[in-house]
Design a protein around this motif. Sequence first.
Motif, mmCIF file in Angstrom:
data_model
loop_
_atom_site.group_PDB
_atom_site.id
_atom_site.type_symbol
_atom_site.label_atom_id
_atom_site.label_comp_id
_atom_site.label_asym_id
_atom_site.label_seq_id
_atom_site.Cartn_x
_atom_site.Cartn_y
_atom_site.Cartn_z
ATOM 1 N N UNK A 16 42.303 57.828 -1.377
ATOM 2 C CA UNK A 16 42.055 56.501 -1.926
ATOM 3 C C UNK A 16 42.755 56.384 -3.268
ATOM 4 N N UNK A 17 43.699 55.425 -3.368
ATOM 5 C CA UNK A 17 44.420 55.222 -4.618
ATOM 6 C C UNK A 17 44.086 53.835 -5.149
ATOM 7 N N UNK A 18 43.452 53.819 -6.321
ATOM 8 C CA UNK A 18 43.046 52.563 -6.954
ATOM 9 C C UNK A 18 44.269 51.815 -7.450
ATOM 10 N N UNK A 19 44.194 50.482 -7.360
ATOM 11 C CA UNK A 19 45.253 49.632 -7.871
ATOM 12 C C UNK A 19 44.668 48.415 -8.552
ATOM 13 N N UNK A 20 45.544 47.468 -8.923
ATOM 14 C CA UNK A 20 45.084 46.244 -9.569
ATOM 15 C C UNK A 20 44.352 45.361 -8.552
ATOM 16 N N UNK A 21 43.059 45.229 -8.734
ATOM 17 C CA UNK A 21 42.267 44.341 -7.887
ATOM 18 C C UNK A 21 41.990 44.876 -6.502
ATOM 19 N N UNK A 22 42.269 46.155 -6.248
ATOM 20 C CA UNK A 22 42.005 46.678 -4.917
ATOM 21 C C UNK A 22 42.334 48.151 -4.839
ATOM 22 N N UNK A 23 42.556 48.628 -3.626
ATOM 23 C CA UNK A 23 42.828 50.041 -3.413
ATOM 24 C C UNK A 23 43.711 50.185 -2.182
ATOM 25 N N UNK A 24 44.430 51.309 -2.140
ATOM 26 C CA UNK A 24 45.296 51.637 -1.006
ATOM 27 C C UNK A 24 44.753 52.903 -0.358
ATOM 28 N N UNK A 25 44.556 52.833 0.957
ATOM 29 C CA UNK A 25 44.112 54.001 1.712
ATOM 30 C C UNK A 25 45.336 54.683 2.291
ATOM 31 N N UNK A 26 45.499 55.966 1.983
ATOM 32 C CA UNK A 26 46.636 56.730 2.484
ATOM 33 C C UNK A 26 46.135 57.680 3.563
ATOM 34 N N UNK A 27 46.445 57.347 4.824
ATOM 35 C CA UNK A 27 45.995 58.150 5.958
ATOM 36 C C UNK A 27 47.045 59.184 6.307
ATOM 37 N N UNK A 28 46.587 60.387 6.650
ATOM 38 C CA UNK A 28 47.495 61.457 7.057
ATOM 39 C C UNK A 28 46.815 62.293 8.132
ATOM 40 N N UNK A 29 47.597 63.100 8.814
ATOM 41 C CA UNK A 29 47.045 63.939 9.875
ATOM 42 C C UNK A 29 46.922 63.157 11.185
ATOM 43 N N UNK A 30 46.301 63.827 12.141
ATOM 44 C CA UNK A 30 46.121 63.241 13.465
ATOM 45 C C UNK A 30 44.727 62.632 13.573
ATOM 46 N N UNK A 31 44.667 61.320 13.869
ATOM 47 C CA UNK A 31 43.408 60.601 14.013
ATOM 48 C C UNK A 31 43.160 60.364 15.500
ATOM 49 N N UNK A 32 42.549 61.349 16.127
ATOM 50 C CA UNK A 32 42.241 61.269 17.559
ATOM 51 C C UNK A 32 40.751 61.536 17.754
ATOM 52 N N UNK A 33 40.301 61.365 18.994
ATOM 53 C CA UNK A 33 38.874 61.520 19.286
ATOM 54 C C UNK A 33 38.392 62.936 19.019
ATOM 55 N N UNK A 34 39.316 63.916 19.067
ATOM 56 C CA UNK A 34 38.911 65.300 18.822
ATOM 57 C C UNK A 34 38.732 65.611 17.347
ATOM 58 N N UNK A 35 39.323 64.821 16.454
ATOM 59 C CA UNK A 35 39.375 65.215 15.041
ATOM 60 C C UNK A 35 38.651 64.280 14.091
ATOM 61 N N UNK A 36 38.315 63.057 14.516
ATOM 62 C CA UNK A 36 37.857 62.058 13.542
ATOM 63 C C UNK A 36 36.388 62.182 13.182
ATOM 64 N N UNK A 37 35.648 63.087 13.834
ATOM 65 C CA UNK A 37 34.216 63.183 13.568
ATOM 66 C C UNK A 37 33.895 63.445 12.106
ATOM 67 N N UNK A 38 34.694 64.284 11.461
ATOM 68 C CA UNK A 38 34.417 64.630 10.064
ATOM 69 C C UNK A 38 34.738 63.492 9.100
ATOM 70 N N UNK A 39 35.448 62.463 9.541
ATOM 71 C CA UNK A 39 35.863 61.377 8.651
ATOM 72 C C UNK A 39 34.893 60.200 8.647
#
Length: 384
Positions: A16-39
């Motif tokens: 999460x990178x804060x900016x003026x009036x909002x934020x930018x989410x920087x996603x990385x890695x593999x977002x699949x059904x096997x891995x997203x539980x921890x997120x």
Amino acid sequence: MVARTADTLTSPALALREGDGGAVLEASGDWTIETIGAMDRQVRDIAAAYKPSQLQLDVSGLGRVDTSGAYMLGRPLREGDDPVRETVFRGEHPSAARLISEVHARMWHGTPPEPPGWGLKKLLTRLGAGTEHILEEAWDTFGFFGHTLTTLGASLLNPTRLRWTPTVHLMETVGINALPIIAALSFFIGAVVAFMGASLLETFGAAIFTVDLVGISVLREFGVLITAIMLAGRSDSAFTASIGSMKMQQEVDAMRVIGLDPYEVLVVPRVIACVVMAPLLTLAAMLAGLFGGLLVSWVTLDVSPSYFLTRLQNVIDWTHFMVGMSKAPVFGLVIAIIGCRQGMKVGGDVESLGQRTTASVVQAIFMVIVIDALFALMYLEADI
């Protein structure tokens, strides 16, 4: 081809990178059904802390993503039923932005909660919806009735199409197995009518008319009504449950696939069984009710069985017996149609089966009472 396993996937991350009036989410890695539980927890916290209009998603570092990962990545970006804005995405990825948008577009967002209170508008709305539901049920029942009669007529014209083995088995289930409970109930009904009649008529010195009261009430109304109500509660629910369970397990669809008509296989045997056995059960109910009245008259009024039967034969006209028997096949037909129709309407879950079974019994008993009232008006106008 080597199957992809969780060991070959990169763990997902979300910065999460804060900016003026909002934020930018920087996603990385593999977002699949096997891995997203921890997120899940981190994504929920971000969705709670920021409005969707304050967020942007950078997908340039994103690896593989499936619909489950797209659903979770899009959770902080969703705002009601509005589509995900294209300007919310940053960076380049071959499928992430399109997949997130597609998942959001195909989500069922639920109906908005109804406002509390019982205002006139809400009352009329509920009344209109209930009336519409009743009319739809009646229309569908008439359609099912017509389809069943068409199939039954075709089967009778070609008797080789009739399935005699299940029909005879259903006759045993509907008729012979139900005989003890129907006879017992009718016996007690006849006894109660005789006891109440004796108590009231004895006050006027007309206790002997108890025989007339028992004869007319049992032959004309109580015998056939007890039979119909028991069929509605016992056999109708069994019809709905058996056909409904087959519908849930897709056995009805399998019949259609192999060229069998479910109406011919499931509905027609039940209709024949009910129409044939209802008059026989009604006759047994009448005899049991008269026997109960005879015993009570013998004990309370000292009316001998021979005199009871003689007066019954001399005073009670045969039209009362015929009126009662004429209702039985009609009740049997209506009960079978309602039970089979509700079974055919069962969905794919157990809750639907329970609702349809309950509706089957309630509708059948309601229709029995309504049709009995119509018969009474018809015979009254005909002076029978």
